[in-house]
Write a protein that holds these residues in place. Structure first.
Motif, short mmCIF file in Angstrom:
data_model
loop_
_atom_site.label_atom_id
_atom_site.label_comp_id
_atom_site.label_asym_id
_atom_site.label_seq_id
_atom_site.Cartn_x
_atom_site.Cartn_y
_atom_site.Cartn_z
N ILE A 268 0.88 -1.10 0.06
CA ILE A 268 0.07 0.02 -0.03
C ILE A 268 0.90 1.14 -0.02
O ILE A 268 0.49 2.37 -0.78
CB ILE A 268 -0.95 -0.02 1.22
CG1 ILE A 268 -1.81 -1.15 1.18
CG2 ILE A 268 -1.80 1.36 1.32
CD1 ILE A 268 -2.68 -1.18 0.06
N ASP A 269 1.80 1.18 0.91
CA ASP A 269 2.91 2.40 0.88
C ASP A 269 3.55 2.78 -0.44
O ASP A 269 3.54 3.79 -0.70
CB ASP A 269 3.77 1.93 2.04
CG ASP A 269 3.42 2.22 3.18
OD1 ASP A 269 2.37 2.89 3.45
OD2 ASP A 269 3.91 1.83 4.37
N ILE B 2 2.40 1.74 -3.41
CA ILE B 2 1.25 2.55 -4.29
C ILE B 2 1.16 3.91 -4.14
O ILE B 2 1.14 5.00 -4.59
CB ILE B 2 -0.04 1.95 -4.32
CG1 ILE B 2 0.16 0.40 -4.93
CG2 ILE B 2 -1.19 2.42 -5.04
CD1 ILE B 2 -1.03 -0.41 -4.70
N THR B 3 0.88 4.20 -2.76
CA THR B 3 0.64 5.77 -2.39
C THR B 3 1.66 6.62 -2.48
O THR B 3 1.62 7.72 -3.12
CB THR B 3 0.61 5.71 -0.77
OG1 THR B 3 -0.60 4.70 -0.51
CG2 THR B 3 0.14 7.04 -0.43
N THR B 4 3.12 6.22 -2.23
CA THR B 4 4.30 6.90 -2.67
C THR B 4 4.47 7.16 -3.99
O THR B 4 4.80 8.30 -4.39
CB THR B 4 5.52 6.09 -2.27
OG1 THR B 4 5.48 5.87 -0.71
CG2 THR B 4 6.69 6.74 -2.41
N LEU C 286 1.89 7.08 -6.31
CA LEU C 286 0.98 8.13 -6.66
C LEU C 286 1.29 9.62 -6.33
O LEU C 286 0.99 10.46 -7.18
CB LEU C 286 -0.46 7.69 -5.84
CG LEU C 286 -1.71 8.64 -6.27
CD1 LEU C 286 -2.08 8.72 -7.74
CD2 LEU C 286 -2.64 8.22 -5.34
N LYS C 287 1.92 9.72 -5.24
CA LYS C 287 2.46 11.01 -4.74
C LYS C 287 3.22 11.82 -5.67
O LYS C 287 3.51 12.61 -6.10
CB LYS C 287 2.79 11.00 -3.44
CG LYS C 287 1.63 10.87 -2.38
CD LYS C 287 2.44 10.66 -0.94
CE LYS C 287 1.31 10.53 0.10
NZ LYS C 287 1.81 10.42 1.57
#
Length: 503
Positions: A197-198, A200-202, A204-205
């Motif tokens: 999840i991290d 993907i989030t990183t 995306l950011k």
């Protein structure tokens, strides 16, 4: 991955040393390269005696520690959170090893920049209270100090924190579970320092950062003014065409900012005065994205823009101006930094941006809604906007001045120097309301500029004052965020007031 395990407990054996060994075993099982520093076993002075820690010679153990931190991709800290923070030995280690010039640097504008970017960290802390008490009642002071004030300040990203407690009166079964958690955290490095999840989030950011969305409202506003101008003239409004046309411009702008990062990499890499409005997005420099990932982004953006163009051309069959104006916008957008044009490298980039973000996008909105390219409306209403855009674009080259000069990028600021650049910005900023005065009563504009001057004239005076003060105080050699905000908000009036009249 090269992993450095730092044991912050001053005594061994201890629960923390067992947790460090478990973490190390898990990381070794995952195939990592491991080095370890036991702060309780190395010899160094905890106190900084000179004014700056740079002036205090490093002991051999600290020299080795500095080399290992440079070597490591990932650092794991295992320590007890004594008095909510940690052992004095860990704090002393940071005091001595996180040196200016190694871990961080002070920029010319007084701000600080972390120099250990790209590295990640895990924190494993033992507590004599339940973790939820430490987090919600005491607000995790040690975690915040490590994650933000120390590691984060130096550019290291803390990706996981494992808080274990209460240690006092804990049973052997509980401690065995903690050791397994520590081993599992070390083994998780097999899939990288970030969780799924991290990651993907990183990522995306990183893509959102690369898009530089802070500049898109200017494009949308000008495009909408053009579309509403055509609708006011014809009495027809097509929302499908409006959003399809804006999607085309959005993807073209995305491809443009991606190519800017790609071809300005050498200049951005040397730039020490970067900010939210200057110096590119830095996703390549900070290794948030790779060149191959950015290449995919460029290709996908251009494909999406091409698909939107195809739909527009099919829907607006017979309007030959649509593909022509989109083609011109594509060439000018990509040609800002991409070869063979490389307009920004030849002193034409500022004019290019001003033209595309005034005449270009307004004409797109006007033509997509059925207006003729030879109508006076889009040309007249674009002229003050062009003059308002130019100061902001020129000023954005000031923080980049030294880096652009070093990279051989001949922007207007590099060509003219700071003195003539300041004068040119003042002239252009003052010319925008002057042109409004001259053309505002033209019938083709339908009163679009009525009520603009009471807002614009005080703003241009403020912009002139800020620019003059920065020049007099010799502050036009680093970051100029306040001046950039003033120049960018100046542009808004030339889009917002016509927008309100035409809606």
């Amino acid at each position: 991955m090269k992993v450095l395990v730092i044991l912050g407990h001053p005594r061994s054996p201890s629960l923390c040393s067992a947790l460090a060994n478990a973490y190390e075993n898990g990381a070794l099982a995952a195939g990592m390269e491991i080095e370890k520093i036991d702060l309780g076993a190395i010899d160094f002075d905890l106190d900084v005696h000179p004014v700056s820690p740079r002036d205090q010679p490093l002991e051999p153990d600290l020299e080795r520690a500095l080399q290992l931190i440079t070597w490591a991709d990932h650092v794991a800290f295992i320590y007890p959170a004594w008095w909510g923070v940690g052992p004095a030995r860990l704090k002393g280690f940071f005091d001595r090893i996180l040196l200016p010039g190694f871990a961080f640097r002070e920029r010319d504008d007084g701000r600080f920049e972390g120099l250990l970017t790209g590295k990640t960290a895990h924190l494993i802390t033992t507590l004599d209270m339940p973790p939820w008490v430490y987090r919600f009642i005491y607000r995790a002071p040690g975690h915040n100090a490590m994650k933000r004030s120390a590691l984060g300040f130096c550019g290291i990203t803390t990706t996981r924190i494992l808080a274990l407690g209460p240690v006092k009166d804990s049973e052997p079964v509980q401690r065995a579970q903690w050791l397994e958690q520590s081993r599992g955290l070390g083994f998780s490095l097999k899939n990288g320092a970030l969780s799924y999840i991290d990651r993907i989030t990183t990522k995306l950011k990183a893509w959102l950062k690369a898009l530089r969305l802070q500049f898109y409202p200017m494009t949308w506003m000008a495009y909408t003014v053009g579309a509403l101008g055509a609708a006011a003239a014809s009495g027809n409004w097509n929302p499908w065409v409006y959003w399809l046309g804006y999607a085309c411009l959005f993807f073209l702008e995305a491809a443009t900012v991606f190519t800017n990062d790609w071809f300005d990499y050498e200049s951005d890499r040397c730039n020490r005065n970067f900010g939210p409005f200057t110096g590119g997005s830095r996703v390549l420099v900070d290794k948030n994205l790779s060149f191959s990932e950015l290449r995919v982004g460029i290709v996908m953006s251009l494909m999406a823009a091409a698909a939107c163009t195809g739909l527009l051309v099919d829907y607006l069959a017979g309007n030959s101006a649509v593909p022509i104006v989109i083609l011109i916008m594509t060439v000018l957008g990509l040609g800002y930094t991409a070869p063979p044009l490389k307009l920004a490298w030849r002193g034409l980039g500022e004019l290019n941006v001003a033209v595309t973000h005034s005449f270009g996008v307004i004409l797109c909105g006007y033509i997509f809604q059925g207006g003729g390219w030879n109508s006076p409306f889009p040309w007249l209403i674009s002229l003050p906007l062009l003059l308002a855009v130019m100061p902001a674009i020129i000023l954005s080259g000031i923080p980049d001045f030294e880096a652009d000069k070093q990279a051989g990028k001949r922007t207007l600021v590099v060509r003219l120097g700071l003195g003539w650049t300041t004068l040119l910005v003042l002239v252009l900023a003052a010319a925008a309301p002057l042109v409004v005065i001259l053309i505002k009563d033209q019938p083709a504009l339908r009163g679009s500029f009525q009520g603009l001057l009471p807002w614009v004239l005080p703003h241009v005076c403020l912009l002139g004052f800020l620019l003059y003060r920065a020049w007099r105080q010799q502050r036009l050699c680093g970051r100029i965020d306040g001046l950039m905000v003033a120049s960018l908000t100046y542009i808004i009036w030339f889009g917002l007031v016509p927008l309100l009249h035409l809606k």
